[in-house]
Design an enzyme around this catalytic site. Structure first.
Site, PDB file in Angstrom:
ATOM      1  N   ASN A 295      -2.104   0.358   6.467  1.00 25.51           N
ATOM      2  CA  ASN A 295      -1.709  -0.987   7.063  1.00 25.51           C
ATOM      3  C   ASN A 295      -0.916  -1.662   6.303  1.00 25.51           C
ATOM      4  OD1 ASN A 295      -3.647  -1.864   5.295  1.00 25.51           O
ATOM      5  ND2 ASN A 295      -4.858  -3.203   6.516  1.00 25.51           N
TER       6      ASN A 295
ATOM      7  N   HIS B  95      -2.353  -5.351   1.511  1.00 19.77           N
ATOM      8  CA  HIS B  95      -3.497  -6.108   1.316  1.00 19.77           C
ATOM      9  C   HIS B  95      -3.169  -7.525   1.047  1.00 19.77           C
ATOM     10  CE1 HIS B  95      -7.514  -7.339  -0.088  1.00 19.77           C
ATOM     11  NE2 HIS B  95      -7.008  -7.689  -1.167  1.00 19.77           N
TER      12      HIS B  95
ATOM     13  N   GLU C 221      -9.284 -10.918  -7.552  1.00 25.04           N
ATOM     14  CA  GLU C 221      -8.452 -10.102  -7.475  1.00 25.04           C
ATOM     15  C   GLU C 221      -7.384 -10.106  -8.309  1.00 25.04           C
ATOM     16  OE1 GLU C 221      -9.393  -9.057  -2.854  1.00 25.04           O
ATOM     17  OE2 GLU C 221      -7.698  -9.990  -3.303  1.00 25.04           O
TER      18      GLU C 221
ATOM     19  N   LYS D  55       0.715  -1.254   0.072  1.00 27.70           N
ATOM     20  CA  LYS D  55       0.112  -0.056   0.203  1.00 27.70           C
ATOM     21  C   LYS D  55       0.930   1.432   0.007  1.00 27.70           C
ATOM     22  CE  LYS D  55      -4.148  -2.173   1.994  1.00 27.70           C
ATOM     23  NZ  LYS D  55      -5.012  -1.826   2.823  1.00 27.70           N
TER      24      LYS D  55
ATOM     25  N   TYR E 293     -12.602  -2.337  -4.227  1.00 25.56           N
ATOM     26  CA  TYR E 293     -12.991  -2.715  -2.827  1.00 25.56           C
ATOM     27  C   TYR E 293     -14.458  -2.571  -2.844  1.00 25.56           C
ATOM     28  CZ  TYR E 293      -8.270  -2.567  -0.590  1.00 25.56           C
ATOM     29  OH  TYR E 293      -7.190  -2.762  -0.072  1.00 25.56           O
TER      30      TYR E 293
END
Ligand code: CMP
Length: 141
Positions: free
Chosen positions: A113, A116, A127, A10, A50
């Site tokens: 965070n 993913h 995905e 990220k 998402y």
């Protein structure tokens, strides 16, 4: 069973310049990177990726965060890759992440965070197809 899973490094982790350190953790755990590219998501693309979280209160923040800087999208392959990747990542909220996990070591907050990872083989397939064409996935016998 040899599986594939989808992973994103990220914007916070890319900004911290720890792409290589994170990829090294995957490799040390026996996962092979069979596709990888750095891209900048638009809010629209992040929103589509998402979409499953559309009704959640964090959806808008998540989509703007994920488009705030470049990310690395990648496909990891190996024995039990989905669960293995989730173990290496640690809990979604870095406050709950076990010591030595990627999120414990690199993440800032529940949005920033660091990584993913797919939650199941079926989601992994979706995905992967969202970001990669078949010819971008390399066989690594
Ligand atoms: P990720 O695995 O990318 O999937 C959805 C993301 O939403 C998650 O990691 C977090 O970064 C973010 N998020 C923000 N708030 C929450 C929350 N309360 N529960 C789960 N995910 C959240």
């Amino acid at each position: 069973t040899i599986e594939r899973t989808f992973s994103i490094i990220k914007p916070d982790a890319v900004a911290k310049n720890v792409v290589g350190e994170i990829q090294s953790r995957f490799e040390k755990a026996g996962l092979r990177i069979i596709a990888s590219k750095m891209i900048r998501l638009t809010p629209e693309i992040a929103g589509k990726f998402y979409e499953v979280h559309k009704a959640r209160p964090f959806y808008n923040d998540l989509c703007s965060y994920m488009s705030s800087g470049p990310v690395v999208v990648q496909v990891l392959e190996g024995d039990g890759a989905v669960l293995k990747n989730r173990d290496i990542m640690g809990a979604t909220n870095p406050k709950d992440a076990a010591p030595g996990t990627i999120r414990a070591d690199f993440a800032e907050s529940i949005d920033a965070n660091a990584v993913h990872g797919s939650d199941a083989p079926e989601t992994a397939a979706q995905e992967i197809a969202f970001f990669f064409s078949g010819t971008e996935l390399c066989d690594r016998p």
